[in-house]
Design a protein around this motif. Structure first.
Motif, PDB file in Angstrom:
ATOM      1  N   LEU A  18    -114.657 -71.238  56.295  1.00 18.48           N
ATOM      2  CA  LEU A  18    -115.424 -70.553  55.081  1.00 18.48           C
ATOM      3  C   LEU A  18    -113.897 -69.694  54.251  1.00 18.48           C
ATOM      4  CD1 LEU A  18    -118.252 -68.585  57.103  1.00 18.48           C
ATOM      5  CD2 LEU A  18    -118.384 -69.852  54.983  1.00 18.48           C
ATOM      6  N   LYS A  19    -114.572 -69.789  53.537  1.00 20.12           N
ATOM      7  CA  LYS A  19    -113.131 -69.164  52.453  1.00 20.12           C
ATOM      8  C   LYS A  19    -113.476 -67.699  51.291  1.00 20.12           C
ATOM      9  CE  LYS A  19    -111.523 -73.743  51.157  1.00 20.12           C
ATOM     10  NZ  LYS A  19    -111.636 -74.710  49.685  1.00 20.12           N
ATOM     11  N   THR A  20    -112.531 -66.900  51.084  1.00 19.69           N
ATOM     12  CA  THR A  20    -113.560 -65.814  50.773  1.00 19.69           C
ATOM     13  C   THR A  20    -113.934 -66.222  49.645  1.00 19.69           C
ATOM     14  OG1 THR A  20    -111.121 -65.541  49.475  1.00 19.69           O
ATOM     15  CG2 THR A  20    -110.791 -64.385  51.109  1.00 19.69           C
ATOM     16  N   ASP A  21    -113.993 -67.312  48.684  1.00 22.10           N
ATOM     17  CA  ASP A  21    -114.883 -67.450  47.800  1.00 22.10           C
ATOM     18  C   ASP A  21    -116.043 -68.306  47.896  1.00 22.10           C
ATOM     19  OD1 ASP A  21    -111.811 -69.473  45.690  1.00 22.10           O
ATOM     20  OD2 ASP A  21    -112.529 -67.500  46.190  1.00 22.10           O
ATOM     21  N   ASP A  22    -116.120 -68.094  49.194  1.00 21.61           N
ATOM     22  CA  ASP A  22    -117.534 -68.328  49.355  1.00 21.61           C
ATOM     23  C   ASP A  22    -118.662 -67.248  49.994  1.00 21.61           C
ATOM     24  OD1 ASP A  22    -115.993 -71.183  51.863  1.00 21.61           O
ATOM     25  OD2 ASP A  22    -117.730 -71.108  50.415  1.00 21.61           O
ATOM     26  N   THR A  23    -117.687 -66.064  49.423  1.00 23.83           N
ATOM     27  CA  THR A  23    -118.232 -64.648  49.171  1.00 23.83           C
ATOM     28  C   THR A  23    -119.761 -64.931  48.356  1.00 23.83           C
ATOM     29  OG1 THR A  23    -117.054 -63.904  50.128  1.00 23.83           O
ATOM     30  CG2 THR A  23    -118.825 -62.677  49.226  1.00 23.83           C
ATOM     31  N   ALA A  24    -120.915 -64.553  48.449  1.00 26.94           N
ATOM     32  CA  ALA A  24    -122.489 -65.253  47.869  1.00 26.94           C
ATOM     33  C   ALA A  24    -123.442 -64.801  48.588  1.00 26.94           C
ATOM     34  CB  ALA A  24    -122.319 -66.921  47.128  1.00 26.94           C
ATOM     35  N   VAL A  25    -124.351 -64.898  47.544  1.00 24.90           N
ATOM     36  CA  VAL A  25    -126.040 -64.596  47.919  1.00 24.90           C
ATOM     37  C   VAL A  25    -126.632 -66.009  48.287  1.00 24.90           C
ATOM     38  CG1 VAL A  25    -127.960 -63.625  48.129  1.00 24.90           C
ATOM     39  CG2 VAL A  25    -126.392 -62.273  47.177  1.00 24.90           C
ATOM     40  N   TYR A  26    -126.619 -66.756  49.788  1.00 24.89           N
ATOM     41  CA  TYR A  26    -127.086 -67.867  49.675  1.00 24.89           C
ATOM     42  C   TYR A  26    -129.008 -67.753  49.860  1.00 24.89           C
ATOM     43  CZ  TYR A  26    -122.535 -69.516  50.394  1.00 24.89           C
ATOM     44  OH  TYR A  26    -121.454 -69.671  50.429  1.00 24.89           O
ATOM     45  N   TYR A  27    -129.409 -68.886  48.289  1.00 24.96           N
ATOM     46  CA  TYR A  27    -130.517 -68.817  48.483  1.00 24.96           C
ATOM     47  C   TYR A  27    -131.159 -70.215  48.928  1.00 24.96           C
ATOM     48  CZ  TYR A  27    -130.449 -64.978  45.419  1.00 24.96           C
ATOM     49  OH  TYR A  27    -130.167 -63.580  44.906  1.00 24.96           O
ATOM     50  N   CYS A  28    -131.588 -70.241  49.757  1.00 27.80           N
ATOM     51  CA  CYS A  28    -133.021 -71.678  50.418  1.00 27.80           C
ATOM     52  C   CYS A  28    -134.131 -71.821  49.097  1.00 27.80           C
ATOM     53  CB  CYS A  28    -133.824 -71.246  51.656  1.00 27.80           C
ATOM     54  SG  CYS A  28    -134.468 -72.456  52.280  1.00 27.80           S
ATOM     55  N   ASN A  29    -133.691 -73.314  48.718  1.00 26.44           N
ATOM     56  CA  ASN A  29    -134.695 -73.765  47.371  1.00 26.44           C
ATOM     57  C   ASN A  29    -135.637 -74.579  48.430  1.00 26.44           C
ATOM     58  OD1 ASN A  29    -134.803 -76.392  45.396  1.00 26.44           O
ATOM     59  ND2 ASN A  29    -135.362 -74.867  45.146  1.00 26.44           N
ATOM     60  N   LEU A  30    -136.782 -75.063  47.937  1.00 28.91           N
ATOM     61  CA  LEU A  30    -137.586 -76.481  48.245  1.00 28.91           C
ATOM     62  C   LEU A  30    -138.297 -77.043  47.329  1.00 28.91           C
ATOM     63  CD1 LEU A  30    -139.108 -78.077  50.502  1.00 28.91           C
ATOM     64  CD2 LEU A  30    -141.141 -76.325  50.132  1.00 28.91           C
TER      65      LEU A  30
END
Length: 115
Positions: free
Chosen positions: A85-97
Motif C-alpha cells: 500500500l502507498k499513501t496514494d491509496d488513501t481513500a474511502v473504498y466502496y463496494c458495488n454490485l
C-alpha cells in the motif's frame, strides 16, 4: 433490494497490507459484476477492480500487481486484498454490485495509508 456491507478498512503504514470484504444480501441476480471503487479526498470516485460472477477480473492500472480481487459466490462476498500500500491509496473504498436489474453501493470503508 440488495444490501452491501463492507469491512476491513483501517490505518496501515506504507508497504503494509489490508483485506477488504463486502457481503451482499437480498435479492441478487445470479449474473452480476462486483467491484471495488475508491474516492480519495477531494477527488472523484474511481474503479479499482471488478470481478464477474464467472470469475473474470479487471484492474485499474494503479492496482495491477498490488491488489487482488476475489469472490465467494456461495457467500455472495467479494474481497480485495491490497498489498504494498502507498499513501496514494488513501481513500474511502466502496463496494458495488452491478446486475441487469441495476446497481447497489455499500456505505464505504475508510483506508488510510500513512508514510
Amino acid at each position: 433490494q440488495v444490501q452491501l456491507v463492507e469491512s476491513g478498512g483501517g490505518l496501515v503504514q506504507a508497504g503494509g497490507s489490508l483485506r477488504l470484504s463486502c457481503a451482499a444480501s437480498g435479492s441478487i441476480f445470479s449474473f452480476n459484476v462486483m467491484g471495488w471503487y475508491r474516492q480519495p479526498p477531494g477527488k472523484q470516485r474511481e474503479l479499482v477492480a471488478s470481478i464477474t460472477s464467472f470469475g473474470s477480473t479487471s484492474y485499474a492500472d494503479s492496482a495491477k500487481g498490488r491488489f487482488a480481487i476475489s469472490r465467494d459466490n456461495a457467500k455472495n462476498t467479494v474481497y480485495l486484498q491490497m498489498n504494498s500500500l502507498k499513501t496514494d491509496d488513501t481513500a474511502v473504498y466502496y463496494c458495488n454490485l452491478n446486475t441487469p436489474r441495476g446497481e447497489s453501493w455499500g456505505q464505504g470503508t475508510q483506508v488510510t495509508v500513512s508514510s
